[in-house]
Motif scaffolding. Structure first.
Motif, PDB file in Angstrom:
ATOM      1  N   ALA A   1       0.826  -1.205   0.000  1.00  0.00           N
ATOM      2  CA  ALA A   1       0.000   0.000   0.000  1.00  0.00           C
ATOM      3  C   ALA A   1       0.862   1.257   0.000  1.00  0.00           C
ATOM      4  O   ALA A   1       0.520   2.264  -0.639  1.00  0.00           O
ATOM      5  N   THR A   2       1.976   1.205   0.716  1.00  0.00           N
ATOM      6  CA  THR A   2       2.889   2.342   0.734  1.00  0.00           C
ATOM      7  C   THR A   2       3.502   2.558  -0.641  1.00  0.00           C
ATOM      8  O   THR A   2       3.659   3.695  -1.108  1.00  0.00           O
ATOM      9  N   ALA A   3       3.837   1.460  -1.310  1.00  0.00           N
ATOM     10  CA  ALA A   3       4.387   1.558  -2.660  1.00  0.00           C
ATOM     11  C   ALA A   3       3.384   2.183  -3.615  1.00  0.00           C
ATOM     12  O   ALA A   3       3.726   3.059  -4.423  1.00  0.00           O
ATOM     13  N   ALA A   4       2.125   1.754  -3.530  1.00  0.00           N
ATOM     14  CA  ALA A   4       1.088   2.315  -4.392  1.00  0.00           C
ATOM     15  C   ALA A   4       0.873   3.792  -4.096  1.00  0.00           C
ATOM     16  O   ALA A   4       0.678   4.602  -5.007  1.00  0.00           O
ATOM     17  N   ARG A   5       0.912   4.168  -2.813  1.00  0.00           N
ATOM     18  CA  ARG A   5       0.769   5.569  -2.413  1.00  0.00           C
ATOM     19  C   ARG A   5       1.904   6.405  -2.995  1.00  0.00           C
ATOM     20  O   ARG A   5       1.681   7.487  -3.549  1.00  0.00           O
ATOM     21  N   ASP A   6       3.125   5.897  -2.876  1.00  0.00           N
ATOM     22  CA  ASP A   6       4.270   6.657  -3.355  1.00  0.00           C
ATOM     23  C   ASP A   6       4.308   6.716  -4.880  1.00  0.00           C
ATOM     24  O   ASP A   6       4.774   7.707  -5.462  1.00  0.00           O
ATOM     25  N   TYR A   7       3.804   5.676  -5.543  1.00  0.00           N
ATOM     26  CA  TYR A   7       3.754   5.739  -7.003  1.00  0.00           C
ATOM     27  C   TYR A   7       2.720   6.764  -7.466  1.00  0.00           C
ATOM     28  O   TYR A   7       2.933   7.462  -8.462  1.00  0.00           O
ATOM     29  N   LEU A   8       1.611   6.885  -6.757  1.00  0.00           N
ATOM     30  CA  LEU A   8       0.621   7.900  -7.111  1.00  0.00           C
ATOM     31  C   LEU A   8       1.260   9.281  -7.108  1.00  0.00           C
ATOM     32  O   LEU A   8       0.992  10.104  -7.998  1.00  0.00           O
ATOM     33  N   ALA A   9       2.118   9.550  -6.131  1.00  0.00           N
ATOM     34  CA  ALA A   9       2.793  10.847  -6.065  1.00  0.00           C
ATOM     35  C   ALA A   9       3.673  11.067  -7.293  1.00  0.00           C
ATOM     36  O   ALA A   9       3.795  12.190  -7.797  1.00  0.00           O
ATOM     37  N   ILE A  10       4.277   9.986  -7.778  1.00  0.00           N
ATOM     38  CA  ILE A  10       5.087  10.072  -8.999  1.00  0.00           C
ATOM     39  C   ILE A  10       4.189  10.330 -10.206  1.00  0.00           C
ATOM     40  O   ILE A  10       4.470  11.189 -11.053  1.00  0.00           O
ATOM     41  N   LEU A  11       3.095   9.587 -10.296  1.00  0.00           N
ATOM     42  CA  LEU A  11       2.190   9.699 -11.433  1.00  0.00           C
ATOM     43  C   LEU A  11       1.552  11.083 -11.507  1.00  0.00           C
ATOM     44  O   LEU A  11       1.271  11.594 -12.600  1.00  0.00           O
ATOM     45  N   GLN A  12       1.325  11.694 -10.360  1.00  0.00           N
ATOM     46  CA  GLN A  12       0.698  13.017 -10.333  1.00  0.00           C
ATOM     47  C   GLN A  12       1.569  14.100 -10.966  1.00  0.00           C
ATOM     48  O   GLN A  12       1.084  15.192 -11.268  1.00  0.00           O
ATOM     49  N   LYS A  13       2.842  13.787 -11.191  1.00  0.00           N
ATOM     50  CA  LYS A  13       3.746  14.730 -11.864  1.00  0.00           C
ATOM     51  C   LYS A  13       3.783  14.499 -13.367  1.00  0.00           C
ATOM     52  O   LYS A  13       4.442  15.259 -14.098  1.00  0.00           O
ATOM     53  N   GLU A  14       3.103  13.436 -13.830  1.00  0.00           N
ATOM     54  CA  GLU A  14       3.093  13.093 -15.253  1.00  0.00           C
ATOM     55  C   GLU A  14       2.181  14.048 -16.024  1.00  0.00           C
ATOM     56  O   GLU A  14       1.000  14.186 -15.699  1.00  0.00           O
ATOM     57  N   THR A  15       2.740  14.705 -17.046  1.00  0.00           N
ATOM     58  CA  THR A  15       1.980  15.702 -17.797  1.00  0.00           C
ATOM     59  C   THR A  15       1.741  15.331 -19.257  1.00  0.00           C
ATOM     60  O   THR A  15       0.954  16.002 -19.938  1.00  0.00           O
ATOM     61  N   SER A  16       2.377  14.277 -19.749  1.00  0.00           N
ATOM     62  CA  SER A  16       2.220  13.949 -21.170  1.00  0.00           C
ATOM     63  C   SER A  16       1.191  12.849 -21.416  1.00  0.00           C
ATOM     64  O   SER A  16       0.725  12.684 -22.546  1.00  0.00           O
ATOM     65  N   LEU A  17       0.810  12.114 -20.374  1.00  0.00           N
ATOM     66  CA  LEU A  17      -0.171  11.048 -20.513  1.00  0.00           C
ATOM     67  C   LEU A  17      -1.518  11.459 -19.945  1.00  0.00           C
ATOM     68  O   LEU A  17      -1.596  12.230 -18.986  1.00  0.00           O
ATOM     69  N   ASP A  18      -2.582  10.927 -20.522  1.00  0.00           N
ATOM     70  CA  ASP A  18      -3.913  11.077 -19.943  1.00  0.00           C
ATOM     71  C   ASP A  18      -4.119   9.906 -18.984  1.00  0.00           C
ATOM     72  O   ASP A  18      -4.711   8.886 -19.331  1.00  0.00           O
ATOM     73  N   TRP A  19      -3.596  10.066 -17.774  1.00  0.00           N
ATOM     74  CA  TRP A  19      -3.591   8.967 -16.807  1.00  0.00           C
ATOM     75  C   TRP A  19      -4.770   9.086 -15.845  1.00  0.00           C
ATOM     76  O   TRP A  19      -5.322  10.161 -15.620  1.00  0.00           O
ATOM     77  N   THR A  20      -5.129   7.941 -15.288  1.00  0.00           N
ATOM     78  CA  THR A  20      -6.118   7.869 -14.218  1.00  0.00           C
ATOM     79  C   THR A  20      -5.642   6.825 -13.218  1.00  0.00           C
ATOM     80  O   THR A  20      -5.147   5.766 -13.614  1.00  0.00           O
ATOM     81  N   PHE A  21      -5.776   7.122 -11.948  1.00  0.00           N
ATOM     82  CA  PHE A  21      -5.379   6.203 -10.880  1.00  0.00           C
ATOM     83  C   PHE A  21      -6.620   5.879 -10.057  1.00  0.00           C
ATOM     84  O   PHE A  21      -7.299   6.783  -9.562  1.00  0.00           O
ATOM     85  N   LEU A  22      -6.922   4.589  -9.925  1.00  0.00           N
ATOM     86  CA  LEU A  22      -8.081   4.163  -9.139  1.00  0.00           C
ATOM     87  C   LEU A  22      -7.665   3.636  -7.781  1.00  0.00           C
ATOM     88  O   LEU A  22      -6.831   2.732  -7.679  1.00  0.00           O
ATOM     89  N   SER A  23      -8.264   4.199  -6.735  1.00  0.00           N
ATOM     90  CA  SER A  23      -8.163   3.630  -5.392  1.00  0.00           C
ATOM     91  C   SER A  23      -9.496   2.950  -5.099  1.00  0.00           C
ATOM     92  O   SER A  23     -10.500   3.639  -4.878  1.00  0.00           O
TER      93      SER A  23
END
Length: 217
Positions: free
Chosen positions: A134-156
């Motif tokens: 869960a900590t890994a998923a939380r920390d990856y979300l923080a990384i993904l939130q800096k992504e500006t070139s992809l139309d990303w979505t993260f589901l919790s």
């Protein structure tokens, strides 16, 4: 749609695969061990792949309209934290190299915030067996939130999405953003089948581009 699905043999990935095939999408399932995937369908192609091999994965993803990552580094993996971050970032980079704009990531509920501002993964009652993942998923979300070139979505998903809710497909759910969605009994719960419904709905009619959302009954 042409959808590349990573992790199709997992608990969540299997439900996503069924839902997307039932909706007549064309799926390329990318799995470590193709022999584990017993599903057969005219719209299903199964490809052996390694999420850590970014360049080869990118070649496999080319031509997809969207990539869904239900990647899990393995709950019993002693290097779960590092491997999850490495694999997730490799998928993210491969999607960009492949020229695909849409990335949907299935994360965890541990990064959701309580009313006091505390993330659930940091609470004393959070199960120790799930904490590293869960900590890994939380920390990856923080990384993904800096992504500006992809139309990303993260589901919790809801805080309770486990084997005990399997087999239930109500085809209904409520959505939230960064806080859990609770029912009248104070539970945040949903079946894996209805989680897959929410994922398919978001792919077909995007509402949460470059953001995180959560679902529950």
């Amino acid at each position: 749609m042409k959808i590349a699905l990573i992790g199709a043999t997992g608990f969540v990935g299997g439900a996503i695969l069924k839902e997307l095939l039932d909706r007549n999408h064309k799926i390329t399932a990318i799995v470590r061990n193709p022999g584990k995937l017993k599903t057969t369908h005219a719209n299903l192609s199964v490809v052996e792949g390694d999420v850590y091999d970014t360049e080869t994965l990118a070649q496999t993803l080319k031509g997809a309209d969207a990539v869904v990552s239900a990647f899990n580094a393995g709950w019993t993996n002693p290097n779960l934290y590092a491997d999850f971050l490495k694999g997730s970032q490799s998928v993210q980079e491969a999607v960009k190299q492949a020229g695909v704009k849409r990335l949907f990531v299935v994360g965890g509920g541990g990064s959701l915030f309580l009313e006091n501002g505390q993330q659930i993964v940091d609470t004393e009652s959070f199960p120790k067996d799930w904490k590293e993942g869960a900590t890994a998923a939380r920390d990856y979300l923080a990384i993904l939130q800096k992504e500006t070139s992809l139309d990303w979505t993260f589901l919790s998903p809801a805080l309770e999405m486990h084997q005990g809710t399997s087999g239930i497909r109500k085809n209904e759910y409520r959505t939230g953003k960064d806080n859990p969605v609770f029912d009248e009994q104070g539970r945040s719960v949903i079946s894996v089948e209805d989680t897959a419904v929410a994922i398919a709905d978001e792919l077909e009619q995007p509402q949460f581009i470059r953001s995180r959302f959560t679902v529950a009954y």
